[in-house]
Structure formats: C-alpha cells, structure tokens
Design an enzyme around this catalytic site. Structure first.
Site, PDB file in Angstrom:
ATOM      1  N   SER A   1       4.560  -5.777  -2.224  1.00  0.00           N
ATOM      2  CA  SER A   1       4.635  -4.394  -2.667  1.00  0.00           C
ATOM      3  C   SER A   1       5.488  -3.579  -1.693  1.00  0.00           C
ATOM      4  O   SER A   1       6.660  -3.905  -1.494  1.00  0.00           O
ATOM      5  CB  SER A   1       3.222  -3.830  -2.805  1.00  0.00           C
ATOM      6  OG  SER A   1       3.221  -2.621  -3.524  1.00  0.00           O
ATOM      7  N   GLY A  45       0.802  -1.211   0.000  1.00  0.00           N
ATOM      8  CA  GLY A  45       0.000   0.000   0.000  1.00  0.00           C
ATOM      9  C   GLY A  45       0.837   1.264   0.000  1.00  0.00           C
ATOM     10  O   GLY A  45       0.384   2.322   0.435  1.00  0.00           O
ATOM     11  N   GLY A  46       2.069   1.158  -0.492  1.00  0.00           N
ATOM     12  CA  GLY A  46       2.908   2.349  -0.594  1.00  0.00           C
ATOM     13  C   GLY A  46       3.317   2.937   0.736  1.00  0.00           C
ATOM     14  O   GLY A  46       3.663   4.119   0.814  1.00  0.00           O
TER      15      GLY A  46
END
Length: 619
Positions: free
Chosen positions: A221, A131-132
C-alpha cells in the site's frame, strides 16, 4: 573366531555403549540455550530465540526525531556499551486510533527476523508497512501481523520490518521548514527515514547473517508507493538490488514541493498555529510575534496528530505523500521510469483484483443503490467523465452497486497505475520486470469470501501469518496454506536472485517478452493455462502472474491482451491520466530503438509519431 578382549577394552566398550544410549538425553539436558546476539555499529543487541530464528524487536536505527529533531533528517542513534536486550516490540509512531492518539515520536526502530543455520549470508527482505503514511507500524497493518519469522525460515532470509515517521510528523512541508533546511526543502521525512534504515542495513545486516549485497525492498500500500519513490530516488542508489511493489494505491506521479506546500502544508500549518495560539499558555513561538518553526516544535505530538490527521478518499491518494523536491526526488517515479532515470534493477509489481473491497477502505453499507453509485462517481469525476465510468462499470453488471464502485476504483487507483509503471520500467531498462495479480477470495467466513481479493488480504499469505482478516475468525484451508508457501517461495527466490523462478514452480514470464516454448510446454504438461486461447503475438507480452487456488498448486497466468484490464486501462484510464505513449518518455524512445538499451517491448508506429519525438522543423 572371536578375538580376546582385555578388561580395559571391555570397560571402554561398556562406557561407549552407555553414552550412545543416554547421549541424546544428556545432550538435550546439557546443551546451552541458544544465544541470539549481534554486534551493530551502535552496540551489541540481544534478541530472542524463536523456532529456527533469532528475533530482534524494536532495534533503533536512528535517534529520536522529537523536540529540536522534529522535521529534521534522521540522525545516528547514541551508541551504548555492554549488551542491550531487544525482546519486546518498540514504540509505534504517533497516529490516530479511533478517537485516541497512540505512539511516541521515539519510534525509528526496526524488527529483524534472522533464520539460523545458514552456511552463507542470506538475502535480505526489507519491508515497509502501509497505512496511507499516517497509520500502522512494523507490528501490524490493517490488523494483519507483520511477524517475519515464518517468511525468514522458509525463505530462508533475513527479514527486516521498519517504522518510519507518519502523518504531519513525517510528511509536512512548509516554507518555514524549507528556510532552515540545508537543502532548502522540507517534507519527505518518512522517505529519509527509510533511506536511513537501508543505510543501517548496509552497515549492520551481516551481523545478523544477512547479505548486504542482496537487499530487496518491498512494501504494501503506502509502503509500496514509497518503494517506488526509493526506486526513483538518487539518494537511495546502491542501497538495494531488487524492488517488489505490492498493492500501491499511488499514481506514481507525485506533486512538486511548491504545489504540495500550497495545497497541504500552508493550510495545515495555519491550523496548527491557531491551535497553539488558543492554548491557555501558548507555547514558545505560538504567541505574537509568531516563530512558525518554534511553535510547531513546541506543540505536543498528539495535538498535531489530532489537528491535522489527514485523510484519503476512494478515488484520491492520502494527504501525506512524498513530493518532488529536487533532492529526494528529481522527478516523479513514473516519469523517472519513462526516462530511464530511475535505479535500474529487477522489479516485481502487482496487487489484488478487488483492492477497494476492504471494508476499512469502503464500508459494506456504502452506495446501497445504483443512484448512490452514480452520485459517488459524479462527485469525483464530474458528469462528462462520470458517464463514461458508469458505462464501463454499469451497476447492473455487478452483484451490488458497491461491487461496481470497487471495480472502477480498483482499476483507477491500483491496477492501471501499476500497469503504467510496469510498462515504463520494461521500456527503459534491461533488467527484468514481473507483474502479478492476486485474485484469491478468502475461503471463509462467507462475508469475507464475498469481498473477493481485498486490499491487504495477500499480506496474510506473504507472511504466512493468518489472523481474523477483516470479517471475523479465519482458518486457512490446506490449499490456502499451499498458496502461501508458493508465494513465499517466489518472493524469496526473487530476493535471492532477482528472478522469482526456480525449482519445479510454474514459470513466471518476464513482462514484455513472449513466453518461450519450453515454458509454455511446461505449463501445458502440468495443466497450467498461461494464456487464454485468444492471446497471440504481442498480446502474449502483456502478461501477469495470477495467484489463486484451486489445488494442486495451480497458478494461472493470463495475457492481458486476452482481456483482463488491459483494454480498460489502455483505452480509458491511461487516456484520462494523459499517459498515451505506451509507457515511454521523451528520452526513452531513442534508447529503446537502440540495441544497447531497453527491451523494445512496446514500440509501435504510434510511439514514433507522438509527442515523444521532437516536432519537425518549421519551413
């Protein structure tokens, strides 16, 4: 001849017969319900029985980082007496969701999914969501469930999924925060949370049936990028034994604290100070004279999230990132790996073949024409480099201009940086490194199939938790369910032993080492093609494992030398990144040549003549 039986014996046999007849019913009715309890160093926690697991949701591993604890290292949670129930999910960390801000700063909690019935301690899979570093939670990621029950039961394993501070609350760095820190640094609070959670696991996971000596850290991610940071961090040494990095969009070359503060921290804090001063009743520290740290802590978390939510671009990493501060990180993960200064351990690294096809990252309406595609490339790279990108990924070679942009951005941000890290690790440690590429296109609906292997699709297969994906309702096929089970088998074996191989599964060869004859024959006998026909010699060292269907359980591994991204990475993207030495660092070449160090996988004559070697003495 029958023996005479006494009346007493007759009654006993009748009673026994009745018990045998009715015992299952009596046992089912009278058996006590399973109690899921574990005693931690903070107190006794009670979870919920579910299937063949005990599930504990929202267990705090650290105290609330709100108020005076905001932008401070995590602290131990206050202990409690008695039994505390953890049957419902905990708070998510503050973040934007559409036009709203959700979450609560008291969010440093984790979920534990513990398979029951094991006769010995189970390996631990420690997962960090993506989610960055500014969104999502241990409940979900991009809409995909992070429920670890199936993974725990089919591992078997103990699965831990954590929250960590997000956005500015987890990653802001500024000289005013440096000044009040014992280490003279700021930022990296999210990483410190992850390290604190790993320390909690070391102290407590045995109470849940886990083995603290067999902890595998993994993430997706941004969580995968953070995994690489932990692999390089001296503060994380000894807290885990294996690292699994899935779909990181990091270039593994983080900024220094000073540069990050100048680019992000100082401008963002100036924005926050202006917001505070403009309030009808400015909080303490926000009016003149300004006390920067006091003002920042007095602002509501929602105000901070709204004001400086951060962003990420198609070709750029997100705003909120780990930094090289000399404490958490001495050097970037890539450079640490090149020099062999990381935490040496088995590593498994990979991602999907069409990462940026996820509509949440690149809308379906993006770059509708070839001219739009060209403009997007020029905007980021400039015309000179952009012309080379367009030549390597011409719009006419793809179904749509968007597909061309997906291919270019996926190689630039994901596959080629992952390959650089794999090569660096393989060149500086003896422990095995494995690489994979997930290429499966979701079977339906058609809009999802057209996306190819999008960023986050593999999470559904790893957690065997299928939801609607990114394109509407999705029901996996029998082949997709089998693919999920095989991925879980590989992941679980890696967590248990540091080696994904085992059973009758197709062999997964170590990166940088030629496949042995036995493994090659195994593949041929079962109809697997590990290398394309053109692969030979050293090309067979540059390999990856491909996860895909069709049935039955066919997994094809290809040699990169046969053409899958190797050439474009090595001959273009690596050159553009300034990584021209085959993954070696200044301190690793000598070690690689020495038989007591790395595996010498990628030593070439060019390596021995490049900048890795000291210049000749002047005459």
């Amino acid at each position: 001849m029958l023996k005479k039986v006494s009346n007493g014996h007759v009654l006993w046999f009748l009673f026994l017969g009745a018990m045998l007849t009715f015992c299952p019913t009596l046992r089912a009715q009278d058996a006590a319900p399973r109690v899921c309890q574990a005693t931690t160093d903070s107190g006794t926690v009670q979870g919920s029985p579910r299937g063949e697991s005990c599930v504990y949701l929202g267990v705090p591993y650290a105290a609330s980082p709100a108020g005076v604890a905001r932008w401070q290292p995590p602290a131990r949670v206050t202990s409690w007496t008695g039994i505390k129930s953890f049957a419902t999910v905990g708070n998510v960390c503050p973040q934007s969701m559409g036009s709203k801000v959700i979450g609560n700063e008291d969010c440093l909690n984790l979920n534990v999914f513990a398979a029951i019935g094991a006769t010995s301690p189970l390996p631990v899979i420690f997962f960090m969501h993506g989610g960055g570093n500014r969104s999502n939670s241990n409940r979900f990621e991009t809409g995909e469930s992070l429920d670890g029950q199936y993974l725990a039961e089919h591992g078997p394993a103990v699965v831990v999924v954590i929250n960590y501070r997000l956005g500015a609350l987890g990653w802001l760095a500024h000289p005013a925060l440096d000044a009040e820190s014992d280490t003279g640094t700021s930022g990296n609070y999210g990483i410190l949370d992850q390290i604190f959670a790993l320390q909690w696991v070391q102290r407590n996971i045995s109470a849940f049936g886990g083995d603290p000596s067999r902890v595998t850290i993994t993430g997706h991610s941004a969580g995968a990028g953070d995994t690489a940071v932990l692999l390089a961090s001296p503060l994380a040494r000894g807290l885990f034994e294996n690292a699994l990095i899935d779909a990181s969009g990091s270039n593994f070359d983080q900024a220094t604290l000073v540069d990050y503060e100048a680019k992000v921290g100082v401008p963002f804090v100036d924005q926050l100070l202006a917001v505070g001063a403009a309030l009808p009743q400015p909080p303490m520290g926000c009016a003149q004279p300004v006390d920067i740290a006091a003002c920042l802590r007095a602002l509501p978390s929602a105000t901070i999230v709204k004001a400086i939510s951060g962003a990420s671009g198609l070709f750029t990493e997100g705003t909120y990132q780990p930094v090289v501060d000399g404490v958490v990180l001495i050097d970037s993960p890539l450079q640490a790996a090149k020099e062999g200064e990381h935490n040496h351990m088995p590593a498994l690294i990979g991602g999907t073949s069409s990462e940026l096809s996820n509509p949440n990252l690149l809308s379906l309406a993006a770059v509708p024409t070839a001219a739009d595609y060209q403009a997007a490339v020029y905007q980021f790279f400039g015309q000179a480099v952009g012309d080379q990108v367009l030549a390597l990924y011409p719009a006419g070679s793809y179904v749509t201009p968007r597909d061309a942009l997906v291919a270019a951005a996926t190689d630039y941000r994901f596959l080629c940086p992952q390959r650089r890290l794999v090569r660096a690790l393989s060149s500086s440690q003896k422990e095995p490194v494995y690489r994979f590429v997930f290429t499966h296109a979701q079977s339906g609906p058609p809009a999802a199939t057209a996306l190819g292997a999008w960023h986050g699709e593999e999470i559904m297969f790893i957690f065997h938790s299928f939801t609607s994906g990114v394109s509407g309702p999705f029901t996996p096929t029998t082949d997709e369910l089998a693919l999920s089970d095989q991925m879980i088998d590989y992941w679980s074996r890696f967590a248990a032993t540091g080696d994904p191989n085992g059973g009758n599964a197709p062999p997964w060869f170590v990166y940088g080492k030629n496949a042995d004859a036995q493994g090659a024959l195994f593949n041929q006998f079962h109809g697997y093609g590990f290398f394309q026909d053109s692969a030979a010699g050293d090309d067979k060292k540059d390999i990856f494992f491909q996860f895909d269907t069709p049935p039955p359980l066919l997994r094809i591994g290809l040699a990169e030398g046969a053409g899958f991204h190797a050439e474009v990475c090595e001959n273009f993207w690596d050159q553009l990144a300034g990584d021209t030495n085959n993954g070696h660092g200044d301190g690793s070449i000598t070690g690689d040549i020495n038989e007591s160090a790395g595996n010498e996988a990628f030593i070439t004559d060019a390596d021995l003549d490049n900048d890795d070697q000291p210049p000749p003495p002047e005459e």
